[in-house]
Motif scaffolding. Structure first.
Motif, PDB file in Angstrom:
ATOM      1  N   GLY A  85     -23.668 -34.445  71.769  1.00 18.80           N
ATOM      2  CA  GLY A  85     -23.608 -35.901  71.903  1.00 18.80           C
ATOM      3  C   GLY A  85     -23.014 -36.557  70.671  1.00 18.80           C
ATOM      4  O   GLY A  85     -22.189 -37.486  70.773  1.00 18.80           O
ATOM      5  N   ILE A  86     -23.391 -36.095  69.484  1.00 25.14           N
ATOM      6  CA  ILE A  86     -22.852 -36.663  68.249  1.00 25.14           C
ATOM      7  C   ILE A  86     -21.353 -36.395  68.136  1.00 25.14           C
ATOM      8  O   ILE A  86     -20.572 -37.281  67.738  1.00 25.14           O
ATOM      9  N   VAL A  87     -20.937 -35.179  68.502  1.00 28.34           N
ATOM     10  CA  VAL A  87     -19.517 -34.828  68.430  1.00 28.34           C
ATOM     11  C   VAL A  87     -18.685 -35.746  69.326  1.00 28.34           C
ATOM     12  O   VAL A  87     -17.653 -36.300  68.899  1.00 28.34           O
ATOM     13  N   ARG A  93     -15.438 -42.821  68.737  1.00 27.38           N
ATOM     14  CA  ARG A  93     -15.242 -43.794  67.667  1.00 27.38           C
ATOM     15  C   ARG A  93     -13.862 -43.636  67.026  1.00 27.38           C
ATOM     16  O   ARG A  93     -13.173 -44.622  66.709  1.00 27.38           O
ATOM     17  N   VAL A  94     -13.457 -42.378  66.796  1.00 24.12           N
ATOM     18  CA  VAL A  94     -12.180 -42.120  66.137  1.00 24.12           C
ATOM     19  C   VAL A  94     -11.009 -42.534  67.020  1.00 24.12           C
ATOM     20  O   VAL A  94     -10.033 -43.138  66.557  1.00 24.12           O
ATOM     21  N   LEU A 107     -13.521 -39.049  78.740  1.00 20.97           N
ATOM     22  CA  LEU A 107     -14.279 -38.511  77.614  1.00 20.97           C
ATOM     23  C   LEU A 107     -15.744 -38.329  77.986  1.00 20.97           C
ATOM     24  O   LEU A 107     -16.380 -37.341  77.598  1.00 20.97           O
ATOM     25  N   LEU A 108     -16.268 -39.280  78.748  1.00 26.73           N
ATOM     26  CA  LEU A 108     -17.661 -39.182  79.191  1.00 26.73           C
ATOM     27  C   LEU A 108     -17.855 -37.985  80.119  1.00 26.73           C
ATOM     28  O   LEU A 108     -18.860 -37.264  80.027  1.00 26.73           O
ATOM     29  N   VAL A 109     -16.891 -37.751  81.004  1.00 24.70           N
ATOM     30  CA  VAL A 109     -16.975 -36.593  81.898  1.00 24.70           C
ATOM     31  C   VAL A 109     -16.954 -35.298  81.100  1.00 24.70           C
ATOM     32  O   VAL A 109     -17.733 -34.369  81.363  1.00 24.70           O
ATOM     33  N   CYS A 110     -16.080 -35.226  80.110  1.00 26.62           N
ATOM     34  CA  CYS A 110     -16.024 -34.026  79.261  1.00 26.62           C
ATOM     35  C   CYS A 110     -17.334 -33.828  78.513  1.00 26.62           C
ATOM     36  O   CYS A 110     -17.806 -32.688  78.355  1.00 26.62           O
ATOM     37  N   HIS A 111     -17.936 -34.934  78.091  1.00 32.14           N
ATOM     38  CA  HIS A 111     -19.233 -34.874  77.402  1.00 32.14           C
ATOM     39  C   HIS A 111     -20.300 -34.284  78.322  1.00 32.14           C
ATOM     40  O   HIS A 111     -21.055 -33.385  77.926  1.00 32.14           O
ATOM     41  N   ILE A 112     -20.347 -34.750  79.543  1.00 29.00           N
ATOM     42  CA  ILE A 112     -21.352 -34.269  80.500  1.00 29.00           C
ATOM     43  C   ILE A 112     -21.123 -32.797  80.834  1.00 29.00           C
ATOM     44  O   ILE A 112     -22.061 -31.995  80.892  1.00 29.00           O
ATOM     45  N   MET A 115     -22.183 -30.593  77.920  1.00 32.79           N
ATOM     46  CA  MET A 115     -23.627 -30.520  77.791  1.00 32.79           C
ATOM     47  C   MET A 115     -24.228 -29.629  78.868  1.00 32.79           C
ATOM     48  O   MET A 115     -25.119 -28.805  78.599  1.00 32.79           O
ATOM     49  N   LEU A 116     -23.758 -29.757  80.113  1.00 31.76           N
ATOM     50  CA  LEU A 116     -24.253 -28.903  81.195  1.00 31.76           C
ATOM     51  C   LEU A 116     -23.915 -27.437  80.941  1.00 31.76           C
ATOM     52  O   LEU A 116     -24.738 -26.546  81.202  1.00 31.76           O
ATOM     53  N   ALA A 117     -22.714 -27.180  80.439  1.00 26.11           N
ATOM     54  CA  ALA A 117     -22.322 -25.801  80.142  1.00 26.11           C
ATOM     55  C   ALA A 117     -23.224 -25.207  79.067  1.00 26.11           C
ATOM     56  O   ALA A 117     -23.635 -24.039  79.152  1.00 26.11           O
ATOM     57  N   TRP A 118     -23.551 -26.000  78.059  1.00 23.33           N
ATOM     58  CA  TRP A 118     -24.444 -25.521  76.995  1.00 23.33           C
ATOM     59  C   TRP A 118     -25.834 -25.205  77.542  1.00 23.33           C
ATOM     60  O   TRP A 118     -26.416 -24.161  77.242  1.00 23.33           O
ATOM     61  N   VAL A 119     -26.363 -26.098  78.376  1.00 23.52           N
ATOM     62  CA  VAL A 119     -27.711 -25.904  78.919  1.00 23.52           C
ATOM     63  C   VAL A 119     -27.770 -24.686  79.834  1.00 23.52           C
ATOM     64  O   VAL A 119     -28.696 -23.868  79.757  1.00 23.52           O
TER      65      VAL A 119
END
Length: 206
Positions: A85-87, A93-94, A107-112, A115-119
């Motif tokens: 989430g921080i990344v 922001r950048v 970007l939000l889709v990539c974030h989700i 995160m799902l892949a990590w979990v």
């Protein structure tokens, strides 16, 4: 006429004194030698006896190790989600892309997805590659197939085990029951997700 060289040796009588250790017969295991390795699993209570066997048969992890490794794994999964989430927050922001723009939505889709892949992949990937997760490494345990304790889990079995554990955790009270089931399960100290996919957790020495 029979030869004296073919005669049976004379059997001398033996006298045993009180407290004398009997002499093993020819071909038996010599006194002080280790017994043959035990097949299958041994309960944690047998650990002192197993320490005296240099061949180290697989020994089940005790409930404290199981619950400790389980809790640490969920902590590492949570921390990984925070880092992801921080990344993505820094990336947003950048790049200066608000969430209501198409680029921000992507970007939000990539974030989700990240995160799902990590979990989902946190446990099975580590289990297939190294035989244990970060939490199990800290607790000194590893998950193995119940029928083949010297082998590693395959990806399908490891993925199914983790997804069952994750699903039960999301269901009220079922996750707690799943984690505590090993306290009274015998002889393999299994959680419910272990019983479904036929796995066990043993102590990892070394």
């Amino acid at each position: 006429m029979s030869s004296p060289y073919n005669a049976e040796p004379h059997q001398y009588p033996t006298t045993r004194y009180p407290g004398q250790t009997p002499v093993p017969p020819v071909g038996a295991t010599p006194y002080g030698a280790y017994p043959p390795p035990t097949t299958g699993y041994l309960p944690p209570e047998a650990w002192p006896a197993v320490q005296r066997d240099p061949r180290n048969p697989p020994v089940l992890a005790n409930p404290g190790q199981r619950l400790g490794g389980h809790a640490l794994d969920f902590l590492f999964v949570f921390l990984g989600c925070v880092v992801i989430g921080i990344v993505f927050l820094v990336i947003g922001r950048v790049t200066g892309r608000p969430g209501n723009e198409p680029e921000g939505g992507a970007l939000l889709v990539c974030h989700i997805v990240a995160m799902l892949a990590w979990v989902v992949l946190y446990d099975p990937v580590q289990t297939v590659l190294w035989g244990r997760t970060l939490g199990k490494r800290c607790a000194g345990t590893r998950a193995v197939p119940l029928a083949r304790p010297t082998e590693r889990l395959g990806f399908g079995q490891a993925l199914g085990r983790w997804l069952l554990d994750l699903t039960m955790t999301l269901v009220p009270f079922l996750g707690l029951l799943n984690a505590l089931w090993l306290l009274w399960d015998r002889p393999y100290y299994q959680c419910l997700h272990d019983k479904v996919v036929q796995t066990a957790v043993i102590r990892h020495r070394g």
